[in-house]
Scaffold this motif. Sequence first.
Motif, mmCIF file in Angstrom:
data_model
loop_
_atom_site.group_PDB
_atom_site.id
_atom_site.type_symbol
_atom_site.label_atom_id
_atom_site.label_comp_id
_atom_site.label_asym_id
_atom_site.label_seq_id
_atom_site.Cartn_x
_atom_site.Cartn_y
_atom_site.Cartn_z
ATOM 1 N N LEU A 179 22.753 12.753 -18.252
ATOM 2 C CA LEU A 179 23.674 13.112 -19.318
ATOM 3 C C LEU A 179 23.088 14.250 -20.140
ATOM 4 N N ALA A 180 23.963 15.069 -20.704
ATOM 5 C CA ALA A 180 23.531 16.284 -21.401
ATOM 6 C C ALA A 180 22.495 16.033 -22.492
ATOM 7 N N PRO A 181 22.619 14.987 -23.332
ATOM 8 C CA PRO A 181 21.613 14.783 -24.390
ATOM 9 C C PRO A 181 20.204 14.571 -23.840
ATOM 10 N N PHE A 182 20.095 13.770 -22.773
ATOM 11 C CA PHE A 182 18.778 13.538 -22.170
ATOM 12 C C PHE A 182 18.234 14.805 -21.525
ATOM 13 N N MET A 183 19.095 15.518 -20.802
ATOM 14 C CA MET A 183 18.652 16.735 -20.115
ATOM 15 C C MET A 183 18.123 17.750 -21.120
ATOM 16 N N GLY A 204 26.745 17.320 -16.429
ATOM 17 C CA GLY A 204 26.173 16.761 -17.653
ATOM 18 C C GLY A 204 26.634 15.340 -17.886
ATOM 19 N N LYS A 205 27.440 14.829 -16.927
ATOM 20 C CA LYS A 205 27.887 13.434 -16.955
ATOM 21 C C LYS A 205 27.837 12.919 -15.518
ATOM 22 N N ASN A 206 26.612 12.787 -15.008
ATOM 23 C CA ASN A 206 26.408 12.383 -13.621
ATOM 24 C C ASN A 206 25.655 11.068 -13.557
ATOM 25 N N ILE A 224 33.684 0.367 -19.098
ATOM 26 C CA ILE A 224 33.865 0.901 -17.752
ATOM 27 C C ILE A 224 33.744 2.417 -17.809
ATOM 28 N N HIS A 225 33.030 2.979 -16.827
ATOM 29 C CA HIS A 225 33.003 4.422 -16.612
ATOM 30 C C HIS A 225 33.446 4.661 -15.168
ATOM 31 N N ILE A 226 34.426 5.520 -14.994
ATOM 32 C CA ILE A 226 34.958 5.800 -13.665
ATOM 33 C C ILE A 226 34.124 6.891 -13.006
ATOM 34 N N ILE A 227 33.741 6.676 -11.731
ATOM 35 C CA ILE A 227 32.943 7.668 -11.005
ATOM 36 C C ILE A 227 33.628 8.029 -9.701
ATOM 37 N N ASP A 228 33.254 9.185 -9.145
ATOM 38 C CA ASP A 228 33.954 9.710 -7.969
ATOM 39 C C ASP A 228 33.201 9.493 -6.661
#
Length: 741
Positions: A179-183, A204-206, A224-228
Motif C-alpha cells: 500500500l502507498a503509505p508503507f511504500m 499502490g493497493k496491491n 471485505i476488500h475485492i481483489i482481481d
Amino acid sequence: MSKNLPRILTVCLTIIVLLSSCRKKEFDEFYGRPETLADPIYQQLQVKGNFSKFLECVDKAGYKETLSAAGSWTVFAPTDEAFAIYLKDNNLSEINADLASAIVRYSMTYDGEKIERLSDNLTARGFVKNAGFRRRTVYYDFVYDGTDNNGKPIKVIAANRNGSYLPTDFNNKNLPYFLAPFMSFTGIGAVDYNYFYPSSEFTGKNVGPARITQEDIVAENGVIHIIDRVLTPPQSIDQYIGAKSQYSAFKSLLDKYVTYNLNADISRRYQVLTGKTDNVYAKNYSALLGFSPNNENYLKDDANDAQIGMYTLFAPTDAAVEAYAKVLLKYYAKSRLQPGDYKAQLSELYALRPDIIRDFVNSHFYRTAVWPGKFNSVNSFLGEVTKLNPGNVVDKQFLSNGLFYGVNEAQNANSFATVYGKVNLDPTFYIMKQAMDVLGYTIPIKTASLKYVIVPIPDATLVSLGFSYDPFFPSAPIRGDLTILRRLLQTHIIPLGDRAVPNFATGSGILEASNGEYIKYDKGFIFSAGTQDLAAASDKTIKIDSIVNAVNGADVYATRVLAYTSLPVSKHIERYALTTTDPYYSFFQYLKNNVTLYNATSGAIQGITDGSFYSIFIPTNTAIQAAVTAGLLPKLANGSPNYTPTDASDISKVSKFIQYHIIKNSVASDGQKTGSFETLLKDESGDAAKVTVTTNTTNSLILRDVTNTSVNVLLGAADRSNVLSNRTVIHQINSYLKYQF
C-alpha cells in the motif's frame, strides 16, 4: 367470590401479558440486531453475485458458518473473473477441497481492518503508522511427510521459532500487501514490487500479485476488500529451497543445522485428528543460523512483529557454491578439486571446522527484508552488506516468510575475504585465530572498511612460546599467559587507517601496531624492538616470505615472531651512547648520573610507567653543548657539560631538561600523529609542560616547544630516530626543547 374469580384472573393475565410485551420490546430494542448493521461477509458476497466460485471454496473449506457469524476478519475476496483466470492459468476445471481450503484460509486475516489501517503495525502499545506490509492469515501447514537426518521417513512439523518449536503456535503464514503509505515510509516503489510480480500492475493497493479493485466493504463480522486475482499460500524459504535442485549444495549445508525432535503434544494432536499412530517430529534449525528457514513467524519481539518484518536469503546456486568452495577448501582439500567432489569435501570441512561453514551460510542470511533497491544498505546476520547486486540474481521469489534471491555468486564474506580470513581459513594459524576470537580482536580486522596489516603467527611458534587452544575448557580455551599473548598478538595486528598497504618488498618505514607499539620494515624484512635486542645480526630482522592482499589490507607472512622487548628504555638509549661520538652519548651521561631520575640497578627512568607509551627526543651531542652554553644544563669551568653535578639546582636543571624531552605518547614519522602532547615535566601546580608535533610525514617530523621554537627530528639513514624500545620510540633531534616555568 367464586363468580368474580375468573374475572380477576383474566384481568391479571391480561396485565401480565401486557407487561411481558413491553419487556420484550425493550429487550429487543436494547439487545436485538440493529436494522442498520451490515450483513456478515458471506451474505454480502452472496448478494453481490460475482463471488460464486469463492463462496464455493468457502463451502468446501467449511468456513461458511465462520464467515456468516460474529467475528472480526479481513477478507480479500477474488471475483469470479479472477477464478476464471486462475483455472485457465493452472489448467484446472474445478477446485478440490484441499485447494479450496488453502485459498479461503489464505484470504482471511485476523482483525477486520479498513485499508487505511492495513499499513499500520498493531503492537502491544498501539498502532505504529505506515510500518506494516503483512498480516497473519488463518492458513498454516500442519504435519507433512519428511525424512530424518538418516533418511528415515517420519512425520514432520515445521519450527515456528528461530531455533525451537512452540506447540501453542500454529505457524500461520502471512499475507503481503503493498500500500502507498508503507511504500513511501520504507522508500520503496513500483520497481521493488514489479521485481517480484513482473506481470502485475502496481497501483499502490496491491495484495501479493493482485490489485484491490474495491475496498472497505464493512460487514457485521469484518471488512471485505475485492481483489482481481486468486491468491494461494506461497512456500516458505525452507519449502522452496528444498524443492529446487539448483540449490542442492547450499541446502546440504543448511541440513547440517537441522535436528528432528519428537514433540509429544503435536503427536497426540495428529493421532486424534487422523487416527494414525505416527509420532511427529519438529524440524528445528540451529539457533546458530540467522533464522530458521521454516519459521513463518518473525523475531517475536512483539506478538505482531511479522506485520513489519520478514527474512531474506541469498541462495547461491550449485555452480556458485562449487566456485567458492575453492576458497573455503584451499588449505583443506586433499587434492585439486574435481567436478562433483566439492560437496563431499565441504561436508568433511564441516566436521573439521564447523565455524567456517557456519560463517559461509550465515553470510547469506538477513534478518530483515532486503528490497531490490536496497541491496547495499542492509546488513546480513554477520553484520555485512551484501557484495552482490541485482545482476547476480537468477531467481527471485516473494515467499511466505521471506524474500528469496537465487544468485550466481556466493557471498564473499568478510570472514574469508579480509585479512582475518587468511588466518581464519589456514589451519597453520588456528591457535592465533581462536585467540583473536576469544580475546576480542576479530571484529575490527574482518570489517572490510577498516584497513589492516596482519602478520600471522604459526601454531608451532605459539606452542613453542607456551600457548595452546583447548576447546574442553570453554570458559578459558586459550592456555598460557594471556597478558603476554595479548601483547604479542596486538603487535602483529597493524591498523592502516586511510593509508595504502606499504611496499614491504622494496620500501622502508615504521608502523604502529594496534597496542601502540611500533614495528619497522625495510626492503623485504620486518623487525620489532624484541628482534633488535637479539645478539646475532642475522636475527635482528625477519625475512618476509610472502604477502597476500585482502579486501582490507594484506597478510604479511614471516619466518619468525615479532617479539617485544622486556628491557627498560634506558638500555636502548645506552646502546647508542657507549663512546663520546655515539649519538646519544651526552644525553645518556646526564641521565645515568641523575640520581633523581635514574635507577642504576634496574635502569628505570622515574616517570616512565610500565604499560604506558612514550617518545624520547634526544638532542645531538652538539645540541646538548648548546643547551649547556645557554645555561639549561650544568657545565664545568671550561664550559663543557658537567655530567655529575652535586649542586641541588644543577641536578634539578638536568631533571627538568630530560623530563621535557619525554612525551606521554608514542610518536613516529609515519604521518599519523600531530598535536600537543604532555611531557613528564610538571610545574608546582602539577600541570604538565607540553610539546607540539606540528609536522608528521614519512620523511619529516617537526616539534615545537613552549617558546614557539621548532626542532627537527633527524631522519637520515645515519641518524638514530624511530628507534624501537619498550612501548617507546626514541628520536634524535637537531636541537633541544626549551621549557618555561
